[in-house]
Design an enzyme around this catalytic site. Sequence first.
Site, short mmCIF file in Angstrom:
data_model
loop_
_atom_site.label_atom_id
_atom_site.label_comp_id
_atom_site.label_asym_id
_atom_site.label_seq_id
_atom_site.Cartn_x
_atom_site.Cartn_y
_atom_site.Cartn_z
N GLU A 56 0.82 -1.21 0.00
CA GLU A 56 0.00 0.00 0.00
C GLU A 56 0.86 1.26 0.00
O GLU A 56 1.88 1.32 0.68
CB GLU A 56 -0.89 0.02 1.25
CG GLU A 56 -1.86 -1.13 1.30
CD GLU A 56 -2.48 -1.37 2.67
OE1 GLU A 56 -3.62 -1.81 2.73
OE2 GLU A 56 -1.80 -1.12 3.68
N LYS A 69 3.97 6.79 2.88
CA LYS A 69 4.55 5.55 3.42
C LYS A 69 4.26 4.42 2.44
O LYS A 69 3.18 4.38 1.85
CB LYS A 69 3.91 5.24 4.78
CG LYS A 69 4.40 3.93 5.39
CD LYS A 69 3.92 3.76 6.82
CE LYS A 69 2.50 3.23 6.90
NZ LYS A 69 2.10 2.93 8.28
N THR A 84 5.00 -9.57 9.50
CA THR A 84 3.75 -9.40 8.76
C THR A 84 3.71 -8.02 8.10
O THR A 84 3.30 -7.87 6.96
CB THR A 84 2.54 -9.54 9.73
OG1 THR A 84 2.52 -10.89 10.21
CG2 THR A 84 1.22 -9.24 9.04
N ARG A 112 3.11 4.40 15.81
CA ARG A 112 2.04 5.34 15.43
C ARG A 112 0.65 4.69 15.51
O ARG A 112 -0.34 5.32 15.86
CB ARG A 112 2.32 6.01 14.08
CG ARG A 112 2.06 5.16 12.81
CD ARG A 112 0.59 5.13 12.45
NE ARG A 112 0.29 4.96 11.06
CZ ARG A 112 -0.42 3.95 10.55
NH1 ARG A 112 -0.84 2.96 11.33
NH2 ARG A 112 -0.70 3.93 9.27
N ASP A 161 -3.49 -15.28 22.73
CA ASP A 161 -3.12 -15.52 21.33
C ASP A 161 -3.26 -17.00 21.09
O ASP A 161 -3.05 -17.82 22.02
CB ASP A 161 -1.67 -15.05 21.09
CG ASP A 161 -1.31 -14.96 19.60
OD1 ASP A 161 -1.33 -15.99 18.91
OD2 ASP A 161 -1.02 -13.84 19.14
N THR A 201 -5.13 -9.19 15.60
CA THR A 201 -4.81 -10.49 15.01
C THR A 201 -4.55 -10.31 13.51
O THR A 201 -4.93 -9.31 12.92
CB THR A 201 -5.97 -11.49 15.20
OG1 THR A 201 -7.11 -11.03 14.47
CG2 THR A 201 -6.33 -11.63 16.66
N GLY A 225 -6.90 -5.10 13.66
CA GLY A 225 -6.46 -6.16 12.75
C GLY A 225 -7.26 -6.31 11.47
O GLY A 225 -6.77 -6.85 10.49
N ASP A 227 -8.13 -4.81 8.41
CA ASP A 227 -7.65 -3.61 7.73
C ASP A 227 -7.45 -3.81 6.24
O ASP A 227 -6.70 -3.07 5.61
CB ASP A 227 -6.34 -3.11 8.39
CG ASP A 227 -5.23 -4.16 8.37
OD1 ASP A 227 -5.48 -5.29 7.90
OD2 ASP A 227 -4.12 -3.86 8.82
N LYS A 231 -10.60 -9.06 5.08
CA LYS A 231 -9.78 -9.39 6.26
C LYS A 231 -10.39 -8.66 7.47
O LYS A 231 -10.15 -7.49 7.69
CB LYS A 231 -8.34 -8.92 6.03
CG LYS A 231 -7.38 -9.08 7.20
CD LYS A 231 -5.94 -8.86 6.73
CE LYS A 231 -4.93 -8.87 7.85
NZ LYS A 231 -4.79 -7.55 8.52
N VAL A 293 -7.88 1.20 10.61
CA VAL A 293 -7.20 0.55 9.47
C VAL A 293 -5.83 1.17 9.22
O VAL A 293 -5.01 0.62 8.49
CB VAL A 293 -8.05 0.63 8.17
CG1 VAL A 293 -9.33 -0.18 8.31
CG2 VAL A 293 -8.35 2.06 7.76
P1 NAD Z 1 1.53 -10.56 13.71
O1 NAD Z 1 1.37 -11.55 12.62
O2 NAD Z 1 2.88 -10.26 14.23
O3 NAD Z 1 0.61 -10.97 14.97
C1 NAD Z 1 -0.72 -11.37 14.86
C2 NAD Z 1 -1.02 -12.40 15.96
O4 NAD Z 1 -2.42 -12.72 15.91
C3 NAD Z 1 -0.26 -13.69 15.83
O5 NAD Z 1 0.55 -13.91 16.99
C4 NAD Z 1 -1.37 -14.75 15.68
O6 NAD Z 1 -1.03 -15.97 16.29
C5 NAD Z 1 -2.53 -14.06 16.36
N1 NAD Z 1 -3.87 -14.57 16.01
C6 NAD Z 1 -4.35 -14.88 14.78
N2 NAD Z 1 -5.63 -15.31 14.88
C7 NAD Z 1 -5.96 -15.25 16.20
C8 NAD Z 1 -7.14 -15.55 16.93
N3 NAD Z 1 -8.26 -15.99 16.31
N4 NAD Z 1 -7.14 -15.38 18.27
C9 NAD Z 1 -6.01 -14.93 18.91
N5 NAD Z 1 -4.87 -14.63 18.26
C10 NAD Z 1 -4.83 -14.80 16.92
O7 NAD Z 1 0.84 -9.21 13.17
P2 NAD Z 1 1.02 -7.72 13.74
O8 NAD Z 1 2.11 -7.01 13.04
O9 NAD Z 1 1.00 -7.78 15.23
O10 NAD Z 1 -0.34 -7.07 13.21
C11 NAD Z 1 -1.57 -7.44 13.79
C12 NAD Z 1 -2.68 -6.93 12.90
O11 NAD Z 1 -2.71 -5.51 12.94
C13 NAD Z 1 -2.49 -7.32 11.43
O12 NAD Z 1 -3.73 -7.74 10.91
C14 NAD Z 1 -2.03 -6.03 10.77
O13 NAD Z 1 -2.39 -5.98 9.40
C15 NAD Z 1 -2.78 -5.02 11.61
N6 NAD Z 1 -2.21 -3.68 11.63
C16 NAD Z 1 -3.09 -2.65 11.62
C17 NAD Z 1 -2.63 -1.36 11.68
C18 NAD Z 1 -3.59 -0.24 11.73
O14 NAD Z 1 -3.20 0.93 11.60
N7 NAD Z 1 -4.85 -0.50 11.95
C19 NAD Z 1 -1.23 -1.11 11.73
C20 NAD Z 1 -0.37 -2.19 11.78
C21 NAD Z 1 -0.86 -3.49 11.72
#
Ligand code: NAD
Length: 340
Positions: A56, A69, A84, A112, A161, A201, A225, A227, A231, A293
């Site tokens: 993105e 970004k 990820t 952030r 988790d 997640t 999560g 986003d 998903k 998101v």
């Molecule tokens: P990550 O892969 O490091 O961690 C995600 C964790 O979720 C993993 O440890 C996994 O085992 C766990 N998980 C998956 N399904 C689960 C469930 N049903 N119950 C409990 N745990 C579960 O990812 P991350 O970097 O920590 O990012 C987390 C989420 O946040 C991602 O979806 C990412 O796209 C999103 N994100 C959003 C923003 C935002 O601005 N909104 C910014 C960064 C990341």
Amino acid sequence: MVMLIDTPALAGLLARVGVETFLAELADRTEQDFALWESFEKSARLATHSRVGVLELMPTSNDEWFSFKLVNGHPGNPAQGLLTVTAIGMLAEVATGYPRLISEMTVLTALRTAATSAMAARCLASPGARTMALIGSGAQSEFQALAFKAALGIRRIRYFDTDAHAMRKFARNLADSKLELIACGSVAEAVSGADIITTATAVKGTQEVLKDGDVGSGVHINAIGGDCPGKTEIDARLLARARIFVEYLPQTRIEGDIQSLGPNAEATELWQVIAGRAPGRTSAAELTLFDSVGFALEDYSALRYVYDKARALGIGREVPMVPDPRDPKDLFGYVRGLGS
Ligand code: NAD
């Protein structure tokens, strides 16, 4: 010259400022920029989807600065030993168009995102909130926990988790944080008695991590999560029950959990609450939900904050990314005589 903040430089900055102070100051800075929402150019981010993830591009600007970004989201990456989410960002001066900062944004995105979550919760959670449930103990999780401690006064984290290894890592990283950490065996157990619920997640698909029946009234949900198109992590019946707040509605309708409510889903943009144009939490019993998101303005705030701090503390390197000819019309002078 362009300032370069690579990962060691960002680590140096965090060491000097302190992670919690950084998060609290960034939450304040982001809130100031959200209050000026109407002065920024805004667009939904440009996303390139593949079977396994998304890349993105996230730009925004005002009269002074342009920022963007490049970020990815690949939920299958950890199985290959990769993150990820990774990112880099840039800041350019509007007056001359010159780039001024190139920064690592993988750690900075986690900071952030956490600062934005805390900023939203300050408007939407119960003022006396002390306990947060955190679902997902991955890369974002510790940043979320510390931002809520620093900016809201959260003292207790109930966490779960599906990956026990991630839960152990979370506890290890926050052992010295003075947060009370309670490991839970399920989502339902973690959210029981929590004032705030953060879902972080990562699964490329439609999940119901947080089920309607598990959440009572008066809670604030910080859903980060879900986003991307297709998903999501929140039960649609729970969404239908909550007052929903978003960053930028045209983007969140495509990418957020509210995609489950259809293309005309309604929500309040957070800047309206910050600017005093719409109410935040209106009663102790209200169920509020921030469908986060990630929006370009949060990256703008983070890049501006890092640029100012790094200059004040003498951190970062000036690198010659733009030629500096004595005669600005003689760009060829840089390559003349280098061989044909
Ligand atoms: P990550 O892969 O490091 O961690 C995600 C964790 O979720 C993993 O440890 C996994 O085992 C766990 N998980 C998956 N399904 C689960 C469930 N049903 N119950 C409990 N745990 C579960 O990812 P991350 O970097 O920590 O990012 C987390 C989420 O946040 C991602 O979806 C990412 O796209 C999103 N994100 C959003 C923003 C935002 O601005 N909104 C910014 C960064 C990341």
